[in-house]
Design a protein around this motif. Structure first.
Motif, PDB file in Angstrom:
ATOM      1  N   GLN A  80      -8.612  -5.297   5.140  1.00 36.65           N
ATOM      2  CA  GLN A  80      -9.958  -5.643   5.599  1.00 36.65           C
ATOM      3  C   GLN A  80     -10.178  -7.141   5.689  1.00 36.65           C
ATOM      4  O   GLN A  80     -11.011  -7.615   6.454  1.00 36.65           O
ATOM      5  CB  GLN A  80     -10.993  -5.013   4.643  1.00 36.65           C
ATOM      6  CG  GLN A  80     -10.907  -3.494   4.581  1.00 36.65           C
ATOM      7  CD  GLN A  80     -11.591  -2.910   3.357  1.00 36.65           C
ATOM      8  OE1 GLN A  80     -12.035  -3.631   2.470  1.00 36.65           O
ATOM      9  NE2 GLN A  80     -11.676  -1.587   3.297  1.00 36.65           N
ATOM     10  N   GLY A 110      -8.809   2.887  -4.761  1.00 36.96           N
ATOM     11  CA  GLY A 110      -9.807   1.842  -4.577  1.00 36.96           C
ATOM     12  C   GLY A 110      -9.296   0.660  -3.785  1.00 36.96           C
ATOM     13  O   GLY A 110      -8.233   0.684  -3.162  1.00 36.96           O
ATOM     14  N   ARG A 111     -10.063  -0.398  -3.837  1.00 39.14           N
ATOM     15  CA  ARG A 111      -9.780  -1.599  -3.052  1.00 39.14           C
ATOM     16  C   ARG A 111      -8.753  -2.468  -3.767  1.00 39.14           C
ATOM     17  O   ARG A 111      -8.830  -2.673  -4.980  1.00 39.14           O
ATOM     18  CB  ARG A 111     -11.081  -2.367  -2.837  1.00 39.14           C
ATOM     19  CG  ARG A 111     -11.001  -3.468  -1.794  1.00 39.14           C
ATOM     20  CD  ARG A 111     -12.354  -4.072  -1.554  1.00 39.14           C
ATOM     21  NE  ARG A 111     -13.228  -3.155  -0.821  1.00 39.14           N
ATOM     22  CZ  ARG A 111     -14.535  -3.350  -0.665  1.00 39.14           C
ATOM     23  NH1 ARG A 111     -15.110  -4.408  -1.200  1.00 39.14           N
ATOM     24  NH2 ARG A 111     -15.241  -2.481   0.019  1.00 39.14           N
ATOM     25  N   LYS A 112      -7.800  -2.999  -2.995  1.00 39.64           N
ATOM     26  CA  LYS A 112      -6.723  -3.798  -3.563  1.00 39.64           C
ATOM     27  C   LYS A 112      -6.804  -5.245  -3.070  1.00 39.64           C
ATOM     28  O   LYS A 112      -7.042  -5.489  -1.884  1.00 39.64           O
ATOM     29  CB  LYS A 112      -5.341  -3.244  -3.180  1.00 39.64           C
ATOM     30  CG  LYS A 112      -5.065  -1.817  -3.581  1.00 39.64           C
ATOM     31  CD  LYS A 112      -3.647  -1.462  -3.227  1.00 39.64           C
ATOM     32  CE  LYS A 112      -3.391  -0.097  -2.685  1.00 39.64           C
ATOM     33  NZ  LYS A 112      -4.386   0.848  -2.463  1.00 39.64           N
ATOM     34  N   GLU A 156      -8.092  -1.376   1.617  1.00 43.41           N
ATOM     35  CA  GLU A 156      -8.253  -0.093   0.950  1.00 43.41           C
ATOM     36  C   GLU A 156      -7.406   0.930   1.693  1.00 43.41           C
ATOM     37  O   GLU A 156      -7.378   0.934   2.925  1.00 43.41           O
ATOM     38  CB  GLU A 156      -9.719   0.329   0.946  1.00 43.41           C
ATOM     39  CG  GLU A 156     -10.021   1.482   0.006  1.00 43.41           C
ATOM     40  CD  GLU A 156     -11.495   1.588  -0.352  1.00 43.41           C
ATOM     41  OE1 GLU A 156     -11.839   2.528  -1.092  1.00 43.41           O
ATOM     42  OE2 GLU A 156     -12.293   0.751   0.091  1.00 43.41           O
ATOM     43  N   TRP A 194     -12.578  -6.393  -5.406  1.00 41.56           N
ATOM     44  CA  TRP A 194     -11.433  -5.486  -5.418  1.00 41.56           C
ATOM     45  C   TRP A 194     -11.400  -4.741  -6.750  1.00 41.56           C
ATOM     46  O   TRP A 194     -12.048  -5.151  -7.724  1.00 41.56           O
ATOM     47  CB  TRP A 194     -10.125  -6.256  -5.231  1.00 41.56           C
ATOM     48  CG  TRP A 194      -9.915  -7.327  -6.266  1.00 41.56           C
ATOM     49  CD1 TRP A 194      -9.336  -7.199  -7.499  1.00 41.56           C
ATOM     50  CD2 TRP A 194     -10.324  -8.703  -6.169  1.00 41.56           C
ATOM     51  NE1 TRP A 194      -9.348  -8.396  -8.162  1.00 41.56           N
ATOM     52  CE2 TRP A 194      -9.950  -9.342  -7.371  1.00 41.56           C
ATOM     53  CE3 TRP A 194     -10.959  -9.464  -5.175  1.00 41.56           C
ATOM     54  CZ2 TRP A 194     -10.194 -10.689  -7.619  1.00 41.56           C
ATOM     55  CZ3 TRP A 194     -11.205 -10.798  -5.418  1.00 41.56           C
ATOM     56  CH2 TRP A 194     -10.816 -11.406  -6.623  1.00 41.56           C
ATOM     57  N   ASP A 195     -10.675  -3.650  -6.769  1.00 45.96           N
ATOM     58  CA  ASP A 195     -10.511  -2.866  -7.997  1.00 45.96           C
ATOM     59  C   ASP A 195      -9.229  -3.233  -8.729  1.00 45.96           C
ATOM     60  O   ASP A 195      -9.179  -3.202  -9.953  1.00 45.96           O
ATOM     61  CB  ASP A 195     -10.506  -1.363  -7.665  1.00 45.96           C
ATOM     62  CG  ASP A 195     -11.813  -0.912  -7.043  1.00 45.96           C
ATOM     63  OD1 ASP A 195     -12.851  -1.029  -7.718  1.00 45.96           O
ATOM     64  OD2 ASP A 195     -11.804  -0.455  -5.887  1.00 45.96           O
ATOM     65  N   ALA A 201       0.821  -1.213   0.000  1.00 49.06           N
ATOM     66  CA  ALA A 201       0.000   0.000   0.000  1.00 49.06           C
ATOM     67  C   ALA A 201       0.854   1.263   0.000  1.00 49.06           C
ATOM     68  O   ALA A 201       0.469   2.281  -0.580  1.00 49.06           O
ATOM     69  CB  ALA A 201      -0.939  -0.007   1.201  1.00 49.06           C
TER      70      ALA A 201
END
Length: 504
Positions: free
Chosen positions: A157, A134-136, A152, A207-208, A127
């Motif tokens: 999470q 966005g969400r990884k 994120e 996820w993105d 990160a």
């Protein structure tokens, strides 16, 4: 002559199952500047036998690498170095043998971290170095385990660690370097079975961007680039092509794929099989690569602890809330334990702040076991703290917390204390004594403030000084302290309380 302050340098070492990595960074303002990276193939996981003992050859390879790293770390203060050991030393029954010998080579504590903590730190490293919005989804295939995290920003999470790695799978499915399409299929099926319990949850969370980290995925990416895909993106189709090319070989030594290095060949088939299974289980379409991983996560968290907050405080508070701990009582015990420990601990010792922090968290959580039942709650508390997922804490720190709460009351069966490698028992005993006294002094669970307490210590002989006549007006508490004194005496410790209560 004008003196210029040198930037603070910090270092992190990742003792993986396949390779050991070290990264050194300078703290420049509010950011980190990487100044050097070092990597050594150690193949530690290859040294695990069927009894999960690490053989001497693997131990020696690991020690040799640490000796080289030690040359770079000369002059580094202990608080500026973090060393994390992962899957292989989590599994090795004789890990303590390796750690004791490593102490003589590298004078910094080695933390064996749980799989979920490894996953959290990997995500933190990615990160900080990969700023996709966005969400990884982060996937890290190591030598002994694979970590999968969805998060994120800087907050993971969902995180799991699965026992499937390129070294362990290579030994099991590709012994002596033999490769076949059948062996790859078996390895893929084994990995799919490992993924079965979490795949649905991950796909539902979504996820993105999918990101891979560490050596296995880096090696696959380099092969894909060498095949003409300059963007280095790992797609399902490109990965299937790599699987087909690997399946066509009969020996790992024949893996003459453009972009594949010699030292990666022995474990490449296993890594490809695992990543292929992860793509299938999670229905991944594309994956990019990140240079950030566990070691970068260690660096950034070290700096975060130094400047800002300690995630362990948030973890302890969350667990206290989860188990409905009486926060008022826990805070009273915590404040008294820290006050007593502060009077006898040597502030010049480098480990004192860390142990004081552990004592505070142990005191805050000493009653989590009440959520199970009152009888033997100290044992229940110890079990929960030893086996809970506790972000920020390594395995030894969790063991210390469990030990503190286990010995907060009742008899002191010190022969049952677990083995420790980072800390010494002589460091833990004063913490136990301070917590026991705090628990006893707050046995009435009263909001009434305690009077001024004075504590002095001469090794195992402790002197607690109370105000005159205070015990006479607190007879039940005086009885509890007398009982506590008896417990100490039975274990060879001595607790003196003055002024002594006058007998009628």
């Amino acid at each position: 002559m004008i003196e210029i302050d040198r930037p603070r340098e910090i270092a992190a070492i990742d003792m993986g199952s396949n390779s050991f990595h070290m990264v050194v960074a300078r703290v420049v303002g509010h950011s980190l500047q990487i100044v050097s990276r070092h990597k050594q193939r150690v193949h530690l996981a290859e040294g695990l036998n069927d009894n999960m003992d690490l053989d001497q050859a693997a131990i020696q390879r690991g020690l040799g690498c640490l000796a080289m790293f030690a040359e770079r770390l000369q002059g580094f203060a202990p608080e500026n170095v973090r060393i994390a050991a992962t899957y292989t030393l989590r599994q090795a029954r004789n890990a303590h043998v390796f750690l004791k010998r490593a102490e003589r080579v590298l004078p910094y504590p080695i933390e064996i971290i749980p799989g979920t903590e490894e996953a959290r730190l990997i995500y933190l490293g990615v990160a900080h170095t990969q700023h996709e919005p966005g969400r990884k989804l982060v996937v890290d295939i190591g030598g002994g385990s694979t970590e999968l995290i969805i998060g994120e920003g800087f907050d993971p999470q969902l995180q799991y660690s699965k026992h499937m790695g390129c070294v362990s799978y290579n030994q099991h499915f590709f012994p002596n370097g033999k490769i076949s399409a059948k062996a790859i299929t078996k390895a893929q099926m084994a990995a799919l079975q490992k993924m079965e319990s979490i795949a649905s949850k991950y796909r539902k969370t979504g996820w993105d961007t999918a990101i891979g980290s560490s050596g296995t995925i880096k090696a696959i990416r380099e092969v894909i680039i060498a095949q003409g895909h300059a963007d280095g993106v790992i797609t399902r189709e490109r990965l299937d092509e790599v699987v087909k090319q690997v399946s066509a070989c009969k020996q790992s030594s024949e893996l003459n794929l453009p972009g594949l290095t010699e030292d990666r060949k022995p474990v490449f088939a296993a890594g490809v099989a695992i990543l292929s299974a992860v793509f299938s289980a999670l229905k991944i379409d594309t994956m990019i690569f990140s240079d950030g991983a566990l070691r970068e996560g260690l660096l950034y968290e070290m700096e975060d602890r130094f400047r800002h907050s300690d995630i362990r405080s948030r973890t302890a508070t969350a667990i206290a809330q989860q188990y409905n701990v009486d926060i008022d009582q826990a805070t009273r015990v915590r404040n008294t334990a820290e006050h007593l420990y502060g009077q006898i601990a040597d502030p010049s010792e480098s480990h004192t702040p860390e142990l004081a922090a552990l004592l505070g968290w142990g005191a805050l959580l000493h009653e989590v076991g009440l959520s199970i039942s009152y009888p033997g709650f100290h044992r229940h508390s110890a079990y929960l703290l030893r086996h809970s997922t506790m972000p920020g804490f390594n395995l030894e720190q969790q063991t210390v917390l469990a030990t503190l709460v286990r010995y907060q009351r009742k008899s002191l069966k010190l022969d049952e204390m677990p083995e420790l490698t980072i800390y010494n028992r002589k460091h833990i005993y004063p913490m136990i004594r301070a917590l026991r006294l705090a628990v006893a002094l707050h046995g009435q669970r009263s909001d009434e403030t305690l009077p001024a307490l004075s504590l002095s210590a001469d090794k195992e002989k402790w002197q607690l000084t109370l105000p005159d006549d205070w015990q006479a007006s607190n007879r039940l508490l005086a009885a509890d302290l007398a009982k506590e004194r008896d417990y100490w005496q039975k274990t060879g410790w001595e607790l003196s309380i003055s002024p002594e209560e006058e007998s009628e």
